[in-house]
Design a protein around this motif. Structure first.
Motif, mmCIF file in Angstrom:
data_model
loop_
_atom_site.group_PDB
_atom_site.id
_atom_site.type_symbol
_atom_site.label_atom_id
_atom_site.label_comp_id
_atom_site.label_asym_id
_atom_site.label_seq_id
_atom_site.Cartn_x
_atom_site.Cartn_y
_atom_site.Cartn_z
ATOM 1 N N ASP A 159 87.074 44.595 2.025
ATOM 2 C CA ASP A 159 88.109 45.614 1.817
ATOM 3 C C ASP A 159 87.449 46.972 1.611
ATOM 4 O O ASP A 159 86.468 47.100 0.871
ATOM 5 N N HIS A 160 87.995 48.008 2.263
ATOM 6 C CA HIS A 160 87.348 49.322 2.269
ATOM 7 C C HIS A 160 87.216 49.899 0.853
ATOM 8 O O HIS A 160 86.148 50.393 0.471
ATOM 9 N N LEU A 161 88.285 49.845 0.065
ATOM 10 C CA LEU A 161 88.245 50.421 -1.277
ATOM 11 C C LEU A 161 87.280 49.662 -2.174
ATOM 12 O O LEU A 161 86.451 50.271 -2.873
ATOM 13 N N LEU A 162 87.370 48.329 -2.165
ATOM 14 C CA LEU A 162 86.469 47.533 -3.001
ATOM 15 C C LEU A 162 85.019 47.740 -2.592
ATOM 16 O O LEU A 162 84.126 47.827 -3.439
ATOM 17 N N CYS A 163 84.783 47.813 -1.289
ATOM 18 C CA CYS A 163 83.418 48.004 -0.798
ATOM 19 C C CYS A 163 82.884 49.366 -1.231
ATOM 20 O O CYS A 163 81.724 49.485 -1.660
ATOM 21 N N SER A 187 93.329 41.454 -4.161
ATOM 22 C CA SER A 187 93.764 41.899 -5.484
ATOM 23 C C SER A 187 92.668 42.802 -6.040
ATOM 24 O O SER A 187 91.619 42.334 -6.458
ATOM 25 N N GLN A 188 92.924 44.097 -6.036
ATOM 26 C CA GLN A 188 91.895 45.062 -6.417
ATOM 27 C C GLN A 188 91.728 45.219 -7.920
ATOM 28 O O GLN A 188 90.881 45.990 -8.370
ATOM 29 N N GLY A 189 92.512 44.436 -8.692
ATOM 30 C CA GLY A 189 92.353 44.475 -10.140
ATOM 31 C C GLY A 189 92.288 43.114 -10.776
ATOM 32 O O GLY A 189 92.463 42.988 -11.997
ATOM 33 N N LYS A 190 92.029 42.072 -9.992
ATOM 34 C CA LYS A 190 92.027 40.711 -10.520
ATOM 35 C C LYS A 190 90.912 40.521 -11.542
ATOM 36 O O LYS A 190 89.809 41.035 -11.397
ATOM 37 N N ASP A 191 91.206 39.729 -12.577
ATOM 38 C CA ASP A 191 90.249 39.476 -13.647
ATOM 39 C C ASP A 191 88.990 38.792 -13.125
ATOM 40 O O ASP A 191 89.052 37.922 -12.247
ATOM 41 N N PHE A 192 87.841 39.189 -13.673
ATOM 42 C CA PHE A 192 86.549 38.654 -13.234
ATOM 43 C C PHE A 192 86.508 37.127 -13.339
ATOM 44 O O PHE A 192 86.140 36.431 -12.384
ATOM 45 N N ASP A 193 86.889 36.587 -14.482
ATOM 46 C CA ASP A 193 86.801 35.145 -14.686
ATOM 47 C C ASP A 193 87.734 34.387 -13.750
ATOM 48 O O ASP A 193 87.381 33.319 -13.232
ATOM 49 N N ASP A 194 88.923 34.934 -13.500
ATOM 50 C CA ASP A 194 89.866 34.282 -12.580
ATOM 51 C C ASP A 194 89.297 34.227 -11.156
ATOM 52 O O ASP A 194 89.463 33.224 -10.453
ATOM 53 N N GLN A 214 83.828 51.086 -3.858
ATOM 54 C CA GLN A 214 83.581 50.996 -5.298
ATOM 55 C C GLN A 214 82.283 50.239 -5.586
ATOM 56 O O GLN A 214 81.513 50.630 -6.476
ATOM 57 N N LEU A 215 82.056 49.166 -4.842
ATOM 58 C CA LEU A 215 80.847 48.360 -5.035
ATOM 59 C C LEU A 215 79.594 49.191 -4.778
ATOM 60 O O LEU A 215 78.636 49.160 -5.560
ATOM 61 N N LEU A 216 79.596 49.935 -3.674
ATOM 62 C CA LEU A 216 78.436 50.753 -3.339
ATOM 63 C C LEU A 216 78.231 51.853 -4.376
ATOM 64 O O LEU A 216 77.077 52.165 -4.733
ATOM 65 N N ASP A 217 79.311 52.434 -4.868
ATOM 66 C CA ASP A 217 79.194 53.451 -5.921
ATOM 67 C C ASP A 217 78.536 52.862 -7.165
ATOM 68 O O ASP A 217 77.652 53.492 -7.768
ATOM 69 N N GLU A 218 78.956 51.659 -7.562
ATOM 70 C CA GLU A 218 78.384 51.023 -8.758
ATOM 71 C C GLU A 218 76.927 50.629 -8.526
ATOM 72 O O GLU A 218 76.094 50.779 -9.425
ATOM 73 N N PHE A 219 76.629 50.139 -7.330
ATOM 74 C CA PHE A 219 75.250 49.753 -7.026
ATOM 75 C C PHE A 219 74.331 50.975 -7.074
ATOM 76 O O PHE A 219 73.262 50.942 -7.699
ATOM 77 N N ILE A 220 74.737 52.058 -6.420
ATOM 78 C CA ILE A 220 73.921 53.279 -6.386
ATOM 79 C C ILE A 220 73.771 53.851 -7.793
ATOM 80 O O ILE A 220 72.688 54.296 -8.188
ATOM 81 N N SER A 221 74.843 53.825 -8.572
ATOM 82 C CA SER A 221 74.793 54.340 -9.934
ATOM 83 C C SER A 221 73.838 53.522 -10.798
ATOM 84 O O SER A 221 73.042 54.075 -11.567
#
Length: 259
Positions: free
Chosen positions: A16-20, A66-73, A22-29
């Motif tokens: 998914d474009h938005l999740l991807c 689901s762009q806000g689903k709980d991590f454990d779920d 966000q993922l790259l932003d967190e990885f780079i950060s």
């Protein structure tokens, strides 16, 4: 080097474009903070990285976005043997989820009891987190990169390199933003930034704040039989050798940072 725009275009779709993004932003950060020795935020970024990547794998495995689903779920779904899974082979997804659970639990439950008064928990803990984050990112690239295999291998190798905060880009022009480097050191920093692609003599002349004769002499020394820290490729570009990379890693790591 491989940048965020290229990574995003190669990974989305299927990610998914938005999740991807966000993922790259967190990885780079996380990478940048770790290289800047900002230990505690690097650990926090690791947890956010895990949440986003778990949602990505849940989406790919279940078909439900689901762009806000709980991590454990998300993790429980991927671990559930009673549902049909789309990510195959199953062991690949399970390996990633187990690593994400390790990062997430470790960073949230790390205690205050340490080995000795000289033990530096923030540094050691952050190192564990960042290495696990790197592995999870690289495994995701391996599984879902849309390009050829050599391209993904190159991307993985470049992602494992240091970030270079001291190198800025201003209207398309690279600049090493330190004034305490020797000519050799400035060229090594630039070539480290260039990755496997390298820079030609014209590029180095444009980016290095040195007299042309100084650059020429430094390149000759770095490429000499007694040094061998850079190599001139058939394409006419210079790049670091393993010896050059080791010098950057062991002697110049602090000079990759802003002053």
């Amino acid at each position: 080097m491989i940048d965020k725009t290229r990574l995003l275009s190669e990974l989305s779709p299927p990610l998914d474009h938005l999740l991807c993004s966000q993922l790259l932003d967190e990885f780079i950060s996380a990478e940048r903070r770790y290289i800047q020795r900002d230990w505690e935020p690097a650990e926090l970024d690791g947890g956010q990285f895990c949440e986003i990547l778990a949602r990505i794998y849940y989406h790919l495995d279940s078909g439900v976005l689901s762009q806000g689903k709980d991590f454990d779920d998300c993790c429980k779904y991927l671990e559930n043997e009673q549902v049909k899974h789309k990510v195959q082979p199953r062991r690949d997804a399970i390996h990633v989820i187990r690593v994400l659970r390790t990062i997430y639990k470790f960073r949230s439950q790390r205690g205050a009891v340490h080995i000795s008064p000289s033990y530096q928990p923030n540094h050691m803990d952050s190192k564990l987190v960042i290495e696990c984050v790197r592995w999870a990112m690289n495994e995701t690239l391996r599984l879902f990169w849309s390009g050829d295999r050599e391209s993904v291998a190159k991307a993985i190798r470049e992602l494992l390199q240091f970030d270079v905060p001291s190198v800025g880009i201003f209207d398309g022009v690279l600049l090493v933003q330190r004034t305490d480097l020797s000519a050799e050191e400035e060229l090594l920093v630039l070539l480290h930034y260039a990755g496997e692609e390298g820079f030609n003599r014209t590029d180095l002349g444009k980016y290095a704040q040195r007299a042309p004769s100084t650059i020429t002499n430094a390149l000759k020394k770095l490429a000499s039989p007694d040094c061998r820290q850079i190599v001139l490729l058939g394409s006419g570009k210079y790049r670091l050798t393993d010896l050059g990379s080791r010098r950057v890693r062991e002697q110049l790591s602090t000079k990759l940072l802003l002053q």
